[in-house]
Design an enzyme around this catalytic site. Structure first.
Site, PDB file in Angstrom:
ATOM      1  N   GLU A  44      -3.156   5.930  14.768  1.00  0.00           N
ATOM      2  CA  GLU A  44      -2.314   6.214  13.468  1.00  0.00           C
ATOM      3  C   GLU A  44      -1.341   7.345  13.712  1.00  0.00           C
ATOM      4  O   GLU A  44      -0.261   7.596  13.376  1.00  0.00           O
ATOM      5  CB  GLU A  44      -3.195   6.383  12.343  1.00  0.00           C
ATOM      6  CG  GLU A  44      -4.201   5.120  12.084  1.00  0.00           C
ATOM      7  CD  GLU A  44      -2.793   4.149  11.733  1.00  0.00           C
ATOM      8  OE1 GLU A  44      -1.940   4.108  11.175  1.00  0.00           O
ATOM      9  OE2 GLU A  44      -3.438   2.836  11.944  1.00  0.00           O
ATOM     10  N   CYS A 199       8.025  -7.984   2.939  1.00  0.00           N
ATOM     11  CA  CYS A 199       8.807  -7.147   2.122  1.00  0.00           C
ATOM     12  C   CYS A 199       9.325  -6.236   3.092  1.00  0.00           C
ATOM     13  O   CYS A 199       9.112  -4.931   3.113  1.00  0.00           O
ATOM     14  CB  CYS A 199       8.032  -6.569   1.267  1.00  0.00           C
ATOM     15  SG  CYS A 199       8.865  -5.737  -0.127  1.00  0.00           S
ATOM     16  N   CYS A 205      11.738 -12.496  -0.024  1.00  0.00           N
ATOM     17  CA  CYS A 205      11.059 -12.901  -1.400  1.00  0.00           C
ATOM     18  C   CYS A 205      10.684 -14.315  -1.465  1.00  0.00           C
ATOM     19  O   CYS A 205       9.716 -14.823  -2.129  1.00  0.00           O
ATOM     20  CB  CYS A 205      12.035 -12.625  -2.620  1.00  0.00           C
ATOM     21  SG  CYS A 205      12.430 -10.909  -2.266  1.00  0.00           S
ATOM     22  N   CYS A 208       7.086 -14.688  -0.458  1.00  0.00           N
ATOM     23  CA  CYS A 208       6.268 -13.773  -0.651  1.00  0.00           C
ATOM     24  C   CYS A 208       5.057 -14.034  -1.602  1.00  0.00           C
ATOM     25  O   CYS A 208       5.138 -14.876  -2.544  1.00  0.00           O
ATOM     26  CB  CYS A 208       7.043 -12.498  -1.274  1.00  0.00           C
ATOM     27  SG  CYS A 208       6.036 -11.161  -1.772  1.00  0.00           S
ATOM     28  N   CYS A 214       6.003  -8.762  -8.629  1.00  0.00           N
ATOM     29  CA  CYS A 214       7.075  -7.791  -8.306  1.00  0.00           C
ATOM     30  C   CYS A 214       7.896  -7.710  -9.270  1.00  0.00           C
ATOM     31  O   CYS A 214       9.003  -8.557  -9.722  1.00  0.00           O
ATOM     32  CB  CYS A 214       7.646  -8.245  -7.014  1.00  0.00           C
ATOM     33  SG  CYS A 214       8.988  -7.308  -6.342  1.00  0.00           S
TER      34      CYS A 214
HETATM   35 FE1  SF4 Z   1       9.059  -7.468  -1.823  1.00  0.00          FE
HETATM   36 FE2  SF4 Z   1       9.055  -8.338  -4.230  1.00  0.00          FE
HETATM   37 FE3  SF4 Z   1      10.536  -9.653  -2.530  1.00  0.00          FE
HETATM   38 FE4  SF4 Z   1       7.886  -9.734  -2.342  1.00  0.00          FE
HETATM   39  S1  SF4 Z   1       9.266 -10.548  -4.038  1.00  0.00           S
HETATM   40  S2  SF4 Z   1       9.406  -9.509  -0.609  1.00  0.00           S
HETATM   41  S3  SF4 Z   1       7.216  -7.501  -2.916  1.00  0.00           S
HETATM   42  S4  SF4 Z   1      10.690  -7.507  -3.161  1.00  0.00           S
END
Ligand code: SF4
Length: 368
Positions: A44, A199, A205, A208, A214
């Site tokens: 880390e 992200c 998105c 996602c 979100c």
């Molecule tokens: Fe990122 Fe929101 Fe897009 Fe998901 S929906 S990839 S959390 S910006």
């Protein structure tokens, strides 16, 4: 944009979606599931400001050379810096060595398990403490690093820069809210992976798993979050580098702590306020600078100049090879004459290592 608060329904839905996604799409990193606190800690610290790909070979070498906290604590700082050489941000290596001493001498070789106690170690900030506590000891400790900061910022449509004090407060508060008591280490790794692979800077998105949670997506502001702080243009720095030889030895200084390359060895140098011109006048000026540091030298040759970028500085480096004639180095930085073999064992700043490699490759023929 307004602040977005999250409720307990949101938290449950978010956790479920993240876990489901991670079980299928989590990255196959070589350290997934590793829970040795020493390994987690070293890894880390290396990953701070450095990519996974760059870290991998260093981590392997470091753990082979210092397999546990005891071997690290009993090494010299130079040995640690030599293995770290090339990875940058050298205070990380110095702090690792200091912290190893604390774990061995003050904690009796037994790791503390809470993030609060781990944060007392030199070089361990809130993120690293949370990472060790959750990955190694499965403590419900929150984490915020680059990937999760971007993800969290978008989830709540953070209207300020994540690095601002208000931004940091909001992100840590969300991290505290979402970290579960059950398998928190795995959950934290899932958040990092989601931020890294879905992200990302270019958000994906469409695939996602937490799109319904979100706020940035909901408000159609994904491309404006997180708020970017414009970067300053790099500052040009011009330096003449002294490669001083005496038979088969070369002269090196130790860069003072607190300065660029602090703790590493390198060749003496002087700043110039414009590009160094390879003229007789500049050679005389170098001879004068060296004389002010106690040595008399004979000018040999200008070597090939090169550029090197460090953080926000663009260094323009002009090495000059000189032959020592007389005197002892009385410069402000402590220095030593070392053989080329010894030079190989010293931790050198990257630019100095480049010059050292040139010397090695031309040794046996004329210098330069
Ligand atoms: Fe990122 Fe929101 Fe897009 Fe998901 S929906 S990839 S959390 S910006």
């Amino acid at each position: 944009m307004e602040w977005c608060e999250v409720g307990s329904d949101w938290v449950s839905r978010f956790r479920r979606s993240v876990r489901r996604w991670y079980s299928r799409h989590g990255r196959q990193l070589p350290w997934v599931g590793q829970s040795d606190p020493y390994t987690v800690w070293v890894r880390e610290i290396m990953l701070q400001q450095t990519t996974v790909t760059a870290v991998m070979p260093y981590l392997e070498r470091f753990l082979a050379r210092f397999p546990n906290v005891e071997t690290l604590a009993s090494a010299t700082p130079d040995e640690v810096l030599r293995v770290w050489e090339g990875l940058g941000y050298y205070s990380r290596a110095r702090n690792l060595w200091k912290a190893a001493g604390v774990v061995v001498d003050e904690w009796g070789g037994t790791w503390r398990r809470s993030a609060e106690e781990l944060e007392a170690l030199p070089g361990v900030g809130r993120y690293t403490a949370g990472a060790i506590a959750s990955f190694a000891f499965d403590r419900a400790a929150p984490i915020v690093e680059a990937n999760t900061a971007r993800l969290f910022s978008r989830l709540i449509a953070l209207p300020v820069a994540p690095s601002s004090s208000e931004g940091r407060k909001r992100l840590w508060s969300l991290a505290e809210r979402v970290v579960p008591r059950v398998r928190p280490g795995e959950f934290n790794q899932a958040l990092i992976d989601l931020g890294a692979t879905v992200c990302g800077v270019e958000a994906r998105c469409e695939v996602c798993p937490v799109r319904s949670c979100c706020e940035a997506f909901e408000r159609d502001v994904v491309d404006r979050v997180p708020l970017r702080v414009p970067r300053a243009d790099p500052t040009d720095v011009f330096k003449v580098i002294l490669v001083m030889r005496r038979e088969r030895e070369v002269f090196v200084i130790r860069h003072p702590e607190g300065e660029r390359w602090g703790g590493l060895w390198g060749f003496p140098s002087w700043d110039r306020n414009k590009p160094v011109s390879c003229t007789k006048g500049e050679a005389v000026r170098v001879q004068r600078d060296v004389a002010a540091s106690g040595c008399e030298v004979e000018f040999l040759v200008w070597q090939k100049p090169f550029r090197h970028s460090v953080t926000r500085f663009r260094l323009h480096l002009q090495p000059i090879a000189v032959q020592w004639q007389a005197g002892e180095w009385l410069g402000t930085e402590a220095g030593e004459w070392v053989s080329l073999e010894e030079l190989e064992n010293r931790p050198l700043a990257v630019a100095s290592r480049r010059i050292a490699r040139r010397i090695e490759s031309t040794e046996g023929s004329a210098m330069g």
